[in-house]
Design a protein around this motif. Structure first.
Motif, short mmCIF file in Angstrom:
data_model
loop_
_atom_site.label_atom_id
_atom_site.label_comp_id
_atom_site.label_asym_id
_atom_site.label_seq_id
_atom_site.Cartn_x
_atom_site.Cartn_y
_atom_site.Cartn_z
N LEU A 184 -0.97 10.85 -7.76
CA LEU A 184 -1.55 11.13 -6.08
C LEU A 184 -3.21 11.97 -6.40
CD1 LEU A 184 1.31 11.57 -4.13
CD2 LEU A 184 0.23 9.83 -4.95
N ALA A 200 1.37 4.57 2.21
CA ALA A 200 2.45 5.02 1.14
C ALA A 200 4.26 4.20 0.33
CB ALA A 200 2.96 6.50 1.19
N CYS A 228 -5.72 11.28 -3.81
CA CYS A 228 -6.40 12.27 -2.68
C CYS A 228 -8.52 12.17 -2.66
CB CYS A 228 -6.96 13.34 -3.50
SG CYS A 228 -4.77 13.98 -2.76
N LEU A 277 1.35 13.43 -0.92
CA LEU A 277 0.36 13.49 -0.75
C LEU A 277 -0.13 14.26 0.51
CD1 LEU A 277 -0.39 9.17 -0.66
CD2 LEU A 277 -2.05 11.21 -0.82
#
Length: 141
Positions: free
Chosen positions: A19, A40, A23, A49
């Protein structure tokens, strides 16, 4: 011309925490002023997240929220959508779900797991985007 970019997880920090790559991609999009929709896989991933984006860069706040928690979803630069919340697509998508997004968009970013055994759905999406006539790119991250 719409395009699909596939980001293959390679670096150790992304292998340990995939993850983080999401980002990083969201930060790059925000820096260019592109409103981003992150699709998602489930509610737990959306919350993970959300937490990661708060802590991702202590020097740079990335404005984000989970869809459906506030009325200003459409004004939020980085919107995280769990599958149970129906939100309009944006020109830039980061897709973490097993199926390809349906509808109009300019660019979709796909994160490819480091584990070759987990890449089956991504190969299917590559072929799907190819059939739709999207420009395809692949990057090692």
């Amino acid at each position: 011309m719409a395009r699909a970019d596939f980001y293959l997880i390679d670096k150790p920090r992304f292998r340990q925490q995939p993850l983080l790559l999401v980002c990083e991609l969201a930060r790059k999009a925000y820096a260019t002023g592109q409103p981003t929709l992150i699709l998602a896989r489930d509610r737990a991933q959306a919350e993970a997240l959300d937490d990661l984006l708060w802590a991702f860069d202590p020097d740079d706040y990335l404005p984000h929220q989970i869809a459906g928690q506030d009325e200003d979803d459409e004004d939020t630069p980085i919107l995280i959508a769990p599958p149970e919340i129906d939100v309009p697509l944006r020109p830039l998508l980061i897709n973490l779900r097993d199926q390809a997004p349906q509808g109009a968009f300019e660019r979709v970013l796909e994160v490819v797991p480091a584990d070759p055994a987990a890449r089956g759905p991504l190969r299917e999406r590559w072929r799907h985007y190819q059939r739709l006539g999207l420009t395809l790119n692949k990057y090692d991250m």
